[in-house]
Design a protein around this motif. Structure first.
Motif, mmCIF file in Angstrom:
data_model
loop_
_atom_site.group_PDB
_atom_site.id
_atom_site.type_symbol
_atom_site.label_atom_id
_atom_site.label_comp_id
_atom_site.label_asym_id
_atom_site.label_seq_id
_atom_site.Cartn_x
_atom_site.Cartn_y
_atom_site.Cartn_z
ATOM 1 N N PHE A 188 12.229 8.504 -1.824
ATOM 2 C CA PHE A 188 12.748 7.292 -2.455
ATOM 3 C C PHE A 188 12.307 7.213 -3.909
ATOM 4 O O PHE A 188 11.263 7.751 -4.291
ATOM 5 C CB PHE A 188 12.205 6.040 -1.744
ATOM 6 C CG PHE A 188 12.653 5.905 -0.328
ATOM 7 C CD1 PHE A 188 13.800 5.191 -0.022
ATOM 8 C CD2 PHE A 188 11.923 6.477 0.708
ATOM 9 C CE1 PHE A 188 14.209 5.038 1.293
ATOM 10 C CE2 PHE A 188 12.326 6.337 2.017
ATOM 11 C CZ PHE A 188 13.471 5.622 2.310
ATOM 12 N N HIS A 189 13.092 6.453 -4.692
ATOM 13 C CA HIS A 189 12.755 6.261 -6.104
ATOM 14 C C HIS A 189 13.365 4.950 -6.580
ATOM 15 O O HIS A 189 14.485 4.609 -6.205
ATOM 16 C CB HIS A 189 13.312 7.425 -6.928
ATOM 17 C CG HIS A 189 13.070 7.303 -8.396
ATOM 18 N ND1 HIS A 189 11.815 7.415 -8.952
ATOM 19 C CD2 HIS A 189 13.907 7.066 -9.426
ATOM 20 C CE1 HIS A 189 11.905 7.270 -10.259
ATOM 21 N NE2 HIS A 189 13.163 7.039 -10.571
ATOM 22 N N ASP A 190 12.612 4.196 -7.372
ATOM 23 C CA ASP A 190 13.179 3.015 -8.017
ATOM 24 C C ASP A 190 12.366 2.614 -9.235
ATOM 25 O O ASP A 190 11.326 3.194 -9.531
ATOM 26 C CB ASP A 190 13.360 1.844 -7.046
ATOM 27 C CG ASP A 190 12.073 1.124 -6.678
ATOM 28 O OD1 ASP A 190 10.980 1.494 -7.148
ATOM 29 O OD2 ASP A 190 12.160 0.153 -5.909
ATOM 30 N N ARG A 205 17.622 1.367 -6.691
ATOM 31 C CA ARG A 205 16.837 2.086 -5.678
ATOM 32 C C ARG A 205 17.698 3.164 -5.043
ATOM 33 O O ARG A 205 18.811 2.902 -4.635
ATOM 34 C CB ARG A 205 16.338 1.122 -4.619
ATOM 35 C CG ARG A 205 15.469 1.809 -3.567
ATOM 36 C CD ARG A 205 14.830 0.810 -2.652
ATOM 37 N NE ARG A 205 13.748 0.148 -3.379
ATOM 38 C CZ ARG A 205 13.013 -0.834 -2.876
ATOM 39 N NH1 ARG A 205 13.243 -1.278 -1.660
ATOM 40 N NH2 ARG A 205 12.045 -1.374 -3.588
ATOM 41 N N VAL A 206 17.151 4.381 -4.988
ATOM 42 C CA VAL A 206 17.873 5.519 -4.429
ATOM 43 C C VAL A 206 16.994 6.258 -3.425
ATOM 44 O O VAL A 206 15.768 6.117 -3.425
ATOM 45 C CB VAL A 206 18.326 6.510 -5.536
ATOM 46 C CG1 VAL A 206 19.400 5.888 -6.415
ATOM 47 C CG2 VAL A 206 17.149 6.978 -6.370
ATOM 48 N N CYS A 207 17.649 7.042 -2.571
ATOM 49 C CA CYS A 207 16.892 7.871 -1.629
ATOM 50 C C CYS A 207 17.705 9.103 -1.277
ATOM 51 O O CYS A 207 18.916 9.161 -1.506
ATOM 52 C CB CYS A 207 16.514 7.089 -0.375
ATOM 53 S SG CYS A 207 17.865 6.725 0.753
ATOM 54 N N THR A 208 17.008 10.078 -0.723
ATOM 55 C CA THR A 208 17.657 11.271 -0.195
ATOM 56 C C THR A 208 16.938 11.664 1.090
ATOM 57 O O THR A 208 15.714 11.525 1.198
ATOM 58 C CB THR A 208 17.655 12.427 -1.233
ATOM 59 O OG1 THR A 208 18.506 13.460 -0.766
ATOM 60 C CG2 THR A 208 16.273 12.963 -1.485
ATOM 61 N N THR A 209 17.712 12.113 2.074
ATOM 62 C CA THR A 209 17.150 12.535 3.352
ATOM 63 C C THR A 209 16.831 14.023 3.281
ATOM 64 O O THR A 209 17.684 14.830 2.930
ATOM 65 C CB THR A 209 18.145 12.263 4.501
ATOM 66 O OG1 THR A 209 18.462 10.865 4.509
ATOM 67 C CG2 THR A 209 17.546 12.651 5.848
ATOM 68 N N LEU A 210 15.583 14.369 3.587
ATOM 69 C CA LEU A 210 15.145 15.758 3.643
ATOM 70 C C LEU A 210 14.939 16.140 5.101
ATOM 71 O O LEU A 210 14.955 15.274 5.982
ATOM 72 C CB LEU A 210 13.853 15.933 2.842
ATOM 73 C CG LEU A 210 13.918 15.484 1.371
ATOM 74 C CD1 LEU A 210 12.549 15.591 0.725
ATOM 75 C CD2 LEU A 210 14.949 16.294 0.617
ATOM 76 N N SER A 211 14.693 17.398 5.384
ATOM 77 C CA SER A 211 14.555 17.838 6.780
ATOM 78 C C SER A 211 13.344 17.222 7.477
ATOM 79 O O SER A 211 13.338 17.076 8.695
ATOM 80 C CB SER A 211 14.473 19.364 6.852
ATOM 81 O OG SER A 211 13.327 19.836 6.157
ATOM 82 N N SER A 212 12.316 16.828 6.714
ATOM 83 C CA SER A 212 11.097 16.276 7.319
ATOM 84 C C SER A 212 10.816 14.838 6.918
ATOM 85 O O SER A 212 9.718 14.334 7.137
ATOM 86 C CB SER A 212 9.889 17.137 6.946
ATOM 87 O OG SER A 212 10.037 18.438 7.446
ATOM 88 N N GLY A 213 11.791 14.166 6.307
ATOM 89 C CA GLY A 213 11.551 12.784 5.910
ATOM 90 C C GLY A 213 12.540 12.307 4.868
ATOM 91 O O GLY A 213 13.612 12.886 4.688
#
Length: 150
Positions: free
Chosen positions: A66-68, A55-63
């Motif tokens: 996620f992906h898995d 499971r991975v994620c990235t923080t964007l400016s508006s939220g």
């Protein structure tokens, strides 16, 4: 925790999700249901993007994006979801990239404070394939997670 135990825990989480998959074409429809679990406990994604087994994620400016992938006794379930925490309503679509090919779900509108998700079933022998979660926002560009592997 062993890889086998991770798969059992993740398979149980998948069973409780409400994700809509249209036919066997790989086209997914966004829904307002979000995968449950540890993903909403943190406010930002770690620098590595890795938040659990596959499971991975990235923080964007508006939220946060996620992906898995999970695999029980059947096909591998590939999921991408976006938790929008601020900003105006967007028109977007979710997808994933595997081996240089991106698969997209349906276009949807999303307001702040909501989560949209898409899911695809793949007949892969394992959930350890390297995939990337994708979010394409009309007029803003395409965003992605780090590579999700096991």
């Amino acid at each position: 925790m062993s890889a086998f135990a991770h798969k059992i825990v993740r398979s149980a989480a998948v069973a409780g999700l409400t994700l809509v998959v249209m036919g066997g074409t790989g086209v997914a429809q966004a829904s307002t249901s979000a995968p449950s679990g540890e993903v909403s406990v943190q406010e930002t994604c770690p620098g590595s993007g890795q938040i659990g087994y596959g499971r991975v994620c990235t923080t964007l400016s508006s939220g946060r994006l996620f992906h898995d992938k999970t695999q029980g006794s059947g096909p591998v379930n590939v999921r991408t979801w976006y938790e929008k925490s601020s900003g105006g309503t967007i028109s977007a679509k979710l997808g994933f990239n595997y081996a240089g090919t991106t698969t997209w779900g349906s276009t949807f509108s999303q307001a702040s404070g909501t989560t949209k998700s898409a899911s695809w079933d793949r007949n892969w022998p394992s959930d350890c394939y390297s995939t990337i979660g994708m979010l394409s926002v009309t007029g803003q560009g395409t965003f992605q997670t780090p590579s999700g592997t096991c």
